[in-house]
Design a protein around this motif. Structure first.
Motif, PDB file in Angstrom:
ATOM      1  N   PHE A 174       0.834  -1.198   0.000  1.00 15.18           N
ATOM      2  CA  PHE A 174       0.000   0.000   0.000  1.00 15.18           C
ATOM      3  C   PHE A 174       0.872   1.253   0.000  1.00 15.18           C
ATOM      4  O   PHE A 174       0.618   2.208  -0.760  1.00 15.18           O
ATOM      5  CB  PHE A 174      -0.919   0.015   1.221  1.00 15.18           C
ATOM      6  CG  PHE A 174      -1.746   1.264   1.329  1.00 15.18           C
ATOM      7  CD1 PHE A 174      -2.851   1.451   0.510  1.00 15.18           C
ATOM      8  CD2 PHE A 174      -1.408   2.267   2.234  1.00 15.18           C
ATOM      9  CE1 PHE A 174      -3.600   2.619   0.599  1.00 15.18           C
ATOM     10  CE2 PHE A 174      -2.155   3.430   2.320  1.00 15.18           C
ATOM     11  CZ  PHE A 174      -3.257   3.604   1.497  1.00 15.18           C
ATOM     12  N   VAL A 175       1.904   1.268   0.849  1.00 13.64           N
ATOM     13  CA  VAL A 175       2.808   2.424   0.897  1.00 13.64           C
ATOM     14  C   VAL A 175       3.496   2.614  -0.447  1.00 13.64           C
ATOM     15  O   VAL A 175       3.632   3.733  -0.950  1.00 13.64           O
ATOM     16  CB  VAL A 175       3.850   2.249   2.020  1.00 13.64           C
ATOM     17  CG1 VAL A 175       4.907   3.349   1.949  1.00 13.64           C
ATOM     18  CG2 VAL A 175       3.179   2.268   3.384  1.00 13.64           C
ATOM     19  N   HIS A 176       3.923   1.509  -1.063  1.00 14.40           N
ATOM     20  CA  HIS A 176       4.613   1.600  -2.351  1.00 14.40           C
ATOM     21  C   HIS A 176       3.677   2.041  -3.463  1.00 14.40           C
ATOM     22  O   HIS A 176       4.103   2.700  -4.417  1.00 14.40           O
ATOM     23  CB  HIS A 176       5.264   0.257  -2.689  1.00 14.40           C
ATOM     24  CG  HIS A 176       6.571   0.073  -2.010  1.00 14.40           C
ATOM     25  ND1 HIS A 176       7.622  -0.624  -2.565  1.00 14.40           N
ATOM     26  CD2 HIS A 176       7.030   0.529  -0.815  1.00 14.40           C
ATOM     27  CE1 HIS A 176       8.651  -0.614  -1.740  1.00 14.40           C
ATOM     28  NE2 HIS A 176       8.313   0.085  -0.674  1.00 14.40           N
ATOM     29  N   LEU A 177       2.415   1.693  -3.355  1.00 13.88           N
ATOM     30  CA  LEU A 177       1.430   2.153  -4.331  1.00 13.88           C
ATOM     31  C   LEU A 177       1.370   3.684  -4.319  1.00 13.88           C
ATOM     32  O   LEU A 177       1.386   4.322  -5.375  1.00 13.88           O
ATOM     33  CB  LEU A 177       0.065   1.558  -3.991  1.00 13.88           C
ATOM     34  CG  LEU A 177      -1.034   1.585  -5.064  1.00 13.88           C
ATOM     35  CD1 LEU A 177      -2.108   0.550  -4.723  1.00 13.88           C
ATOM     36  CD2 LEU A 177      -1.680   2.960  -5.169  1.00 13.88           C
ATOM     37  N   VAL A 178       1.346   4.248  -3.125  1.00 15.67           N
ATOM     38  CA  VAL A 178       1.331   5.713  -2.988  1.00 15.67           C
ATOM     39  C   VAL A 178       2.668   6.302  -3.427  1.00 15.67           C
ATOM     40  O   VAL A 178       2.723   7.303  -4.164  1.00 15.67           O
ATOM     41  CB  VAL A 178       1.027   6.112  -1.530  1.00 15.67           C
ATOM     42  CG1 VAL A 178       1.107   7.635  -1.366  1.00 15.67           C
ATOM     43  CG2 VAL A 178      -0.337   5.597  -1.100  1.00 15.67           C
ATOM     44  N   MET A 179       3.766   5.679  -3.006  1.00 10.87           N
ATOM     45  CA  MET A 179       5.103   6.201  -3.280  1.00 10.87           C
ATOM     46  C   MET A 179       5.406   6.232  -4.774  1.00 10.87           C
ATOM     47  O   MET A 179       5.882   7.244  -5.307  1.00 10.87           O
ATOM     48  CB  MET A 179       6.147   5.357  -2.553  1.00 10.87           C
ATOM     49  CG  MET A 179       7.575   5.842  -2.719  1.00 10.87           C
ATOM     50  SD  MET A 179       8.754   4.775  -1.848  1.00 10.87           S
ATOM     51  CE  MET A 179       8.770   3.340  -2.940  1.00 10.87           C
ATOM     52  N   TYR A 180       5.119   5.130  -5.480  1.00 11.96           N
ATOM     53  CA  TYR A 180       5.414   5.090  -6.905  1.00 11.96           C
ATOM     54  C   TYR A 180       4.448   5.956  -7.712  1.00 11.96           C
ATOM     55  O   TYR A 180       4.793   6.409  -8.809  1.00 11.96           O
ATOM     56  CB  TYR A 180       5.435   3.648  -7.406  1.00 11.96           C
ATOM     57  CG  TYR A 180       6.717   2.933  -7.033  1.00 11.96           C
ATOM     58  CD1 TYR A 180       7.928   3.290  -7.621  1.00 11.96           C
ATOM     59  CD2 TYR A 180       6.731   1.930  -6.077  1.00 11.96           C
ATOM     60  CE1 TYR A 180       9.112   2.663  -7.276  1.00 11.96           C
ATOM     61  CE2 TYR A 180       7.910   1.292  -5.720  1.00 11.96           C
ATOM     62  CZ  TYR A 180       9.101   1.669  -6.323  1.00 11.96           C
ATOM     63  OH  TYR A 180      10.278   1.045  -5.961  1.00 11.96           O
ATOM     64  N   SER A 181       3.262   6.194  -7.175  1.00 15.70           N
ATOM     65  CA  SER A 181       2.367   7.159  -7.807  1.00 15.70           C
ATOM     66  C   SER A 181       2.999   8.552  -7.749  1.00 15.70           C
ATOM     67  O   SER A 181       2.962   9.319  -8.727  1.00 15.70           O
ATOM     68  CB  SER A 181       0.999   7.175  -7.103  1.00 15.70           C
ATOM     69  OG  SER A 181       0.340   5.936  -7.236  1.00 15.70           O
ATOM     70  N   TYR A 182       3.575   8.875  -6.583  1.00 13.94           N
ATOM     71  CA  TYR A 182       4.280  10.148  -6.439  1.00 13.94           C
ATOM     72  C   TYR A 182       5.443  10.237  -7.426  1.00 13.94           C
ATOM     73  O   TYR A 182       5.622  11.254  -8.115  1.00 13.94           O
ATOM     74  CB  TYR A 182       4.805  10.306  -5.008  1.00 13.94           C
ATOM     75  CG  TYR A 182       5.762  11.463  -4.850  1.00 13.94           C
ATOM     76  CD1 TYR A 182       5.298  12.743  -4.590  1.00 13.94           C
ATOM     77  CD2 TYR A 182       7.140  11.268  -4.997  1.00 13.94           C
ATOM     78  CE1 TYR A 182       6.172  13.823  -4.480  1.00 13.94           C
ATOM     79  CE2 TYR A 182       8.023  12.330  -4.891  1.00 13.94           C
ATOM     80  CZ  TYR A 182       7.538  13.603  -4.627  1.00 13.94           C
ATOM     81  OH  TYR A 182       8.422  14.653  -4.527  1.00 13.94           O
ATOM     82  N   TYR A 183       6.244   9.164  -7.516  1.00 14.03           N
ATOM     83  CA  TYR A 183       7.392   9.170  -8.425  1.00 14.03           C
ATOM     84  C   TYR A 183       6.952   9.333  -9.876  1.00 14.03           C
ATOM     85  O   TYR A 183       7.616  10.024 -10.665  1.00 14.03           O
ATOM     86  CB  TYR A 183       8.186   7.872  -8.279  1.00 14.03           C
ATOM     87  CG  TYR A 183       9.009   7.777  -7.014  1.00 14.03           C
ATOM     88  CD1 TYR A 183       9.448   8.911  -6.354  1.00 14.03           C
ATOM     89  CD2 TYR A 183       9.363   6.534  -6.486  1.00 14.03           C
ATOM     90  CE1 TYR A 183      10.208   8.825  -5.198  1.00 14.03           C
ATOM     91  CE2 TYR A 183      10.115   6.432  -5.332  1.00 14.03           C
ATOM     92  CZ  TYR A 183      10.545   7.576  -4.692  1.00 14.03           C
ATOM     93  OH  TYR A 183      11.296   7.484  -3.545  1.00 14.03           O
ATOM     94  N   ALA A 184       5.848   8.681 -10.242  1.00 12.55           N
ATOM     95  CA  ALA A 184       5.353   8.793 -11.619  1.00 12.55           C
ATOM     96  C   ALA A 184       4.954  10.231 -11.936  1.00 12.55           C
ATOM     97  O   ALA A 184       5.276  10.767 -13.002  1.00 12.55           O
ATOM     98  CB  ALA A 184       4.172   7.849 -11.835  1.00 12.55           C
ATOM     99  N   LEU A 185       4.282  10.867 -10.998  1.00 11.89           N
ATOM    100  CA  LEU A 185       3.860  12.254 -11.198  1.00 11.89           C
ATOM    101  C   LEU A 185       5.048  13.216 -11.196  1.00 11.89           C
ATOM    102  O   LEU A 185       5.044  14.226 -11.904  1.00 11.89           O
ATOM    103  CB  LEU A 185       2.863  12.666 -10.105  1.00 11.89           C
ATOM    104  CG  LEU A 185       1.516  11.947 -10.113  1.00 11.89           C
ATOM    105  CD1 LEU A 185       0.710  12.309  -8.866  1.00 11.89           C
ATOM    106  CD2 LEU A 185       0.729  12.293 -11.369  1.00 11.89           C
ATOM    107  N   SER A 186       6.075  12.901 -10.398  1.00 10.35           N
ATOM    108  CA  SER A 186       7.229  13.798 -10.280  1.00 10.35           C
ATOM    109  C   SER A 186       8.077  13.831 -11.547  1.00 10.35           C
ATOM    110  O   SER A 186       8.958  14.688 -11.684  1.00 10.35           O
ATOM    111  CB  SER A 186       8.101  13.382  -9.088  1.00 10.35           C
ATOM    112  OG  SER A 186       8.738  12.132  -9.335  1.00 10.35           O
TER     113      SER A 186
END
Length: 263
Positions: A174-186
């Protein structure tokens, strides 16, 4: 099937049942695992920085976007698998290692999780190629190496399934789902002003580790589904260490430096 009461009395490396996983990639192969991990460490700590020393950093925009989208999808899939195992364990009111069906689901999910941890080693390689040297910290390299090692070791040498391990995968995915979403947007500079929530990902990671510590202690003291003592100690020690490292990172990044706060 081993008697449940004897599970926690044996070292975790002595459980060798359920051989259907033996042919899966990386499972039980010391040479494959240590070759991959050694190559990773040598590249990110020595060879990569040396090769990039006099070169301009790579942008890798399209590669990073595709990679992060894939990681979001994989994290969502692992979250789904772990949720299903936890739900089945609760509704059936039994330990995972008491059910062959649950054990198979567990080992399949753990194998997917191990392969995900293997793919996540690319995080560091991308940092090196982009000359983001500050990101290649002890915390980053240790965390990636340790999670890959423990998931592989559990898959290869601990042929009993435990809810504690599933809960780790559930929270982590779950944390990685949020984290990689952030990385994709960044990847997109135009979205930078909307990405003020980066520090909360670190908070989520610390909360995750705290929840894991509490749950592992609870399960091992208050339920019949106990971990083997060696695995229990290893899990608590490693998660506690990573929690301390993340807390130190958060303090230095968001609490100590005024420049970091503005950034």
């Amino acid at each position: 099937m081993e008697n449940v009461s004897t599970i926690s009395e044996k070292p975790f490396w002595e459980h060798k049942n359920y051989s259907y996983a033996d042919e899966w990639f990386l499972v039980g192969s010391n040479s494959q695992f240590f070759l991959i991990l050694s190559a990773y460490l040598v590249f990110v700590l020595k060879v990569g920085p040396s090769l990039m020393k006099d070169r301009a950093p790579f942008k890798l925009t399209n590669i990073l976007l595709a990679y992060n989208i894939v990681q979001v999808a994989v994290s969502a899939y692992i979250f789904k698998l772990a949720f299903g195992i936890i739900y089945n364990t609760i509704t059936e009111e039994k330990c995972i290692y008491e059910s062959d069906k649950l054990q198979y689901k567990y080992f399949y999910a753990l194998h997917v999780y191990t392969l995900a941890k293997l793919s996540e080693l690319l995080d560091t390689i991308f940092f090196v190629l982009r000359k983001k040297d500050r990101q290649v910290s002890f915390l980053h390299v240790y965390h990636h190496s340790a999670v890959f090692f423990y998931s592989w070791a559990l898959m290869s040498y601990n042929r009993q399934a435990f809810l504690s391990v599933t809960v780790v995968g559930f929270l982590n995915s779950f944390v990685h789902l949020v984290m990689y979403s952030y990385y994709a947007l960044s990847v997109f500079p135009s979205l930078e002003k909307f990405l003020w929530w980066k520090k909360y990902i670190t908070k989520m990671q610390m909360i995750q580790f705290a929840m894991i510590i509490v749950y592992v202690i609870y399960e091992n003291t208050m339920t019949p589904c106990k971990l083997p003592s060696t695995l229990f100690i290893h899990m608590l020690a490693n998660v506690s260490l990573v929690f301390i490292l993340f807390a130190d990172f958060y303090r230095k990044t968001y609490k100590t430096s005024p420049n970091a706060k503005k950034k």
